[in-house]
Design a protein around this motif. Structure first.
Motif, short mmCIF file in Angstrom:
data_model
loop_
_atom_site.label_atom_id
_atom_site.label_comp_id
_atom_site.label_asym_id
_atom_site.label_seq_id
_atom_site.Cartn_x
_atom_site.Cartn_y
_atom_site.Cartn_z
N ALA A 167 47.13 -7.26 -47.66
CA ALA A 167 46.45 -7.79 -48.86
C ALA A 167 46.91 -7.01 -50.10
O ALA A 167 47.16 -7.59 -51.16
CB ALA A 167 44.94 -7.69 -48.69
N ALA A 168 47.05 -5.68 -49.94
CA ALA A 168 47.47 -4.85 -51.08
C ALA A 168 48.90 -5.19 -51.50
O ALA A 168 49.21 -5.27 -52.69
CB ALA A 168 47.35 -3.37 -50.72
N VAL A 169 49.77 -5.42 -50.52
CA VAL A 169 51.17 -5.77 -50.82
C VAL A 169 51.22 -7.12 -51.53
O VAL A 169 51.91 -7.28 -52.55
CB VAL A 169 52.03 -5.79 -49.54
CG1 VAL A 169 53.41 -6.39 -49.81
CG2 VAL A 169 52.17 -4.38 -48.98
N ARG A 170 50.48 -8.09 -51.02
CA ARG A 170 50.53 -9.43 -51.62
C ARG A 170 49.96 -9.41 -53.05
O ARG A 170 50.46 -10.10 -53.93
CB ARG A 170 49.83 -10.45 -50.72
CG ARG A 170 50.57 -10.60 -49.38
CD ARG A 170 50.36 -11.93 -48.70
NE ARG A 170 51.00 -11.92 -47.37
CZ ARG A 170 52.29 -12.19 -47.14
NH1 ARG A 170 53.09 -12.50 -48.13
NH2 ARG A 170 52.78 -12.14 -45.91
N ALA A 171 48.94 -8.59 -53.26
CA ALA A 171 48.37 -8.48 -54.62
C ALA A 171 49.41 -7.85 -55.56
O ALA A 171 49.56 -8.28 -56.72
CB ALA A 171 47.10 -7.63 -54.58
N PHE A 172 50.13 -6.85 -55.06
CA PHE A 172 51.16 -6.18 -55.86
C PHE A 172 52.27 -7.16 -56.24
O PHE A 172 52.73 -7.22 -57.39
CB PHE A 172 51.71 -5.00 -55.05
CG PHE A 172 52.83 -4.26 -55.70
CD1 PHE A 172 52.60 -3.44 -56.80
CD2 PHE A 172 54.13 -4.36 -55.21
CE1 PHE A 172 53.64 -2.73 -57.40
CE2 PHE A 172 55.17 -3.66 -55.80
CZ PHE A 172 54.93 -2.85 -56.90
N ILE A 173 52.67 -8.00 -55.27
CA ILE A 173 53.74 -8.98 -55.52
C ILE A 173 53.24 -10.03 -56.52
O ILE A 173 53.95 -10.42 -57.45
CB ILE A 173 54.22 -9.63 -54.20
CG1 ILE A 173 54.87 -8.56 -53.31
CG2 ILE A 173 55.19 -10.77 -54.47
CD1 ILE A 173 55.13 -9.01 -51.88
N ALA A 174 52.00 -10.49 -56.31
CA ALA A 174 51.42 -11.50 -57.22
C ALA A 174 51.36 -10.98 -58.65
O ALA A 174 51.48 -11.75 -59.61
CB ALA A 174 50.02 -11.90 -56.74
N ALA A 175 51.21 -9.66 -58.78
CA ALA A 175 51.15 -9.06 -60.13
C ALA A 175 52.54 -8.73 -60.67
O ALA A 175 52.66 -8.06 -61.70
CB ALA A 175 50.28 -7.79 -60.08
N GLY A 176 53.59 -9.18 -59.95
CA GLY A 176 54.95 -9.02 -60.47
C GLY A 176 55.77 -7.93 -59.82
O GLY A 176 56.90 -7.68 -60.23
N GLY A 177 55.24 -7.27 -58.78
CA GLY A 177 55.98 -6.20 -58.08
C GLY A 177 57.31 -6.72 -57.52
O GLY A 177 57.35 -7.80 -56.95
N LYS A 178 58.37 -5.94 -57.71
CA LYS A 178 59.71 -6.39 -57.29
C LYS A 178 60.13 -5.80 -55.96
O LYS A 178 61.06 -6.30 -55.30
CB LYS A 178 60.76 -5.96 -58.33
CG LYS A 178 60.53 -6.51 -59.71
CD LYS A 178 61.29 -7.80 -59.88
CE LYS A 178 61.24 -8.27 -61.30
NZ LYS A 178 60.87 -9.64 -61.43
N GLY A 179 59.51 -4.67 -55.58
CA GLY A 179 59.90 -4.02 -54.34
C GLY A 179 59.01 -2.83 -54.09
O GLY A 179 58.33 -2.34 -54.99
N LEU A 180 59.01 -2.36 -52.82
CA LEU A 180 58.17 -1.22 -52.51
C LEU A 180 58.72 -0.41 -51.36
O LEU A 180 59.41 -0.94 -50.50
CB LEU A 180 56.73 -1.65 -52.19
CG LEU A 180 56.52 -2.72 -51.13
CD1 LEU A 180 55.44 -2.31 -50.16
CD2 LEU A 180 56.12 -4.02 -51.82
N ASN A 181 58.41 0.88 -51.41
CA ASN A 181 58.65 1.74 -50.25
C ASN A 181 57.36 1.79 -49.44
O ASN A 181 56.28 1.59 -49.98
CB ASN A 181 59.04 3.16 -50.68
CG ASN A 181 60.46 3.22 -51.18
OD1 ASN A 181 60.72 3.60 -52.31
ND2 ASN A 181 61.40 2.81 -50.33
N VAL A 182 57.52 2.08 -48.15
CA VAL A 182 56.37 2.12 -47.26
C VAL A 182 56.43 3.40 -46.45
O VAL A 182 57.49 3.76 -45.92
CB VAL A 182 56.40 0.91 -46.29
CG1 VAL A 182 55.16 0.91 -45.41
CG2 VAL A 182 56.51 -0.39 -47.06
N THR A 183 55.30 4.09 -46.39
CA THR A 183 55.27 5.29 -45.57
C THR A 183 54.08 5.24 -44.62
O THR A 183 53.40 4.19 -44.51
CB THR A 183 55.33 6.56 -46.46
OG1 THR A 183 55.47 7.70 -45.62
CG2 THR A 183 54.09 6.72 -47.34
#
Ligand code: NDP
Length: 272
Positions: A46-62
């Motif tokens: 849910a957090a990733v999809r919200a970030f993408i919906a807000a325009g996020g282009k990419g992310l690292n994951v740990t």
């Protein structure tokens, strides 16, 4: 407009990724922001999809979301699909694509930064967790002759050894059964994070040219001290791997490869 990136984990305060990407962006002149996001356990997707919906282009994951990150992607590239875990996502035409750059970062650090030729080498890998899985394919691609995976839970080592199937000479072993003859000894366990070390018999270090600790920023860990005691040619920790995997992500997202040497120098904690 400034492009938005982030690293997701739980906890996340310890992550050095924002500093690394800020250094790369300054060096290459890229207009991007990069933040830490602590996703709730059970709330990663849910957090990733919200970030993408807000325009996020990419992310690292740990930790602990790398397996979930691979699972939610629309497409997993080989590096992520083989180990069933991703440390990097990119949004391409609205689709989520997954990669895992940990292994390639490790191999670049050993082969390029430390100048150790991996072709034909025998590798002992202590540990069979996520970092071990990610390292297999890049090591085989780099031409190592054999990888022996030792783990306390040997069934886990056997499962990891089967991941690449016929693509590489990889086998599992109990620690007690290890014999001399390795060129490289890699500590992919998390033992050093609690000041411990994996139970590698001393003879397995004898004659090795490099002992490499994936943990970083801990100075000379018990594993590295032991390698030195057995006169291993060289010791190194995982700071270079950390910076190289970040540089791979940056290049994948932005199409520009930053110079890693000054960033590694800035983060290095002396091994003495
Ligand atoms: P995991 O939790 O997936 O795996 C942990 C592994 O460590 C298991 O094989 C476990 O063995 C073993 N282990 C833990 N404690 C001990 C101990 N006291 N003695 C022997 N074996 C032990 O961790 P990761 O694979 O994600 O991470 C491993 C290490 O790699 C960490 O130190 C992490 O910081 C580092 N890392 C560094 C990166 C870098 O960029 N430099 C990137 C990714 C990871 P068992 O199965 O028997 O319990």
């Amino acid at each position: 407009m400034t492009d938005r990136y982030a690293v997701f984990g739980n906890p996340i305060a310890q992550s050095k990724s924002p500093e690394l990407h800020a250094a790369f962006a300054a060096q290459t002149g890229e207009d991007m922001s990069y933040e830490r996001i602590e996703a709730p356990l059970g709330g990663f997707e849910a957090a990733v999809r919200a970030f993408i919906a807000a325009g996020g282009k990419g992310l690292n994951v740990t930790v602990p979301f790398k397996v979930e990150a691979e699972a939610l992607a629309d497409e997993a590239r080989d590096s992520a699909a083989i180990c069933g875990a991703a440390n990097c996502l990119k949004i391409e035409d609205g689709r989520i694509v997954a990669e895992n750059f940990d292994g390639v970062g490790l191999v670049r650090d050993i082969a390029v930064n430390l100048g150790v030729d991996l072709k034909g080498k025998r590798v002992l890998m202590a540990g069979a967790g996520g970092a071990a899985r990610g390292a297999l394919e890049p090591l085989i691609e780099a031409g190592v002759a054999e990888i022996v995976i030792a783990n306390r839970d040997v069934a886990k080592a056997e499962a990891v050894a089967r991941l690449l199937g016929p693509r590489g000479s990889i086998r599992a072993s109990r620690y007690e059964a290890l014999e001399p003859g390795f060129d490289l000894v890699l500590n992919t366990t998390s033992a050093s994070l609690s000041g411990a070390e994996p139970p590698i018999p001393g003879k397995a270090f004898v004659g090795a040219e490099l002992a490499y600790e994936l943990a970083y920023g801990k100075g000379k860990t018990p594993f590295l001290a032991r390698a030195e005691h057995y006169h291993v040619g060289r010791i190194a920790d995982g700071v270079g791997m950390l910076v190289e995997q970040a540089a791979e992500a940056f290049a994948w997202w932005r199409g520009k490869r930053p110079d890693t040497a000054p960033v590694i120098a800035q983060l290095t904690v002396p091994l003495d």
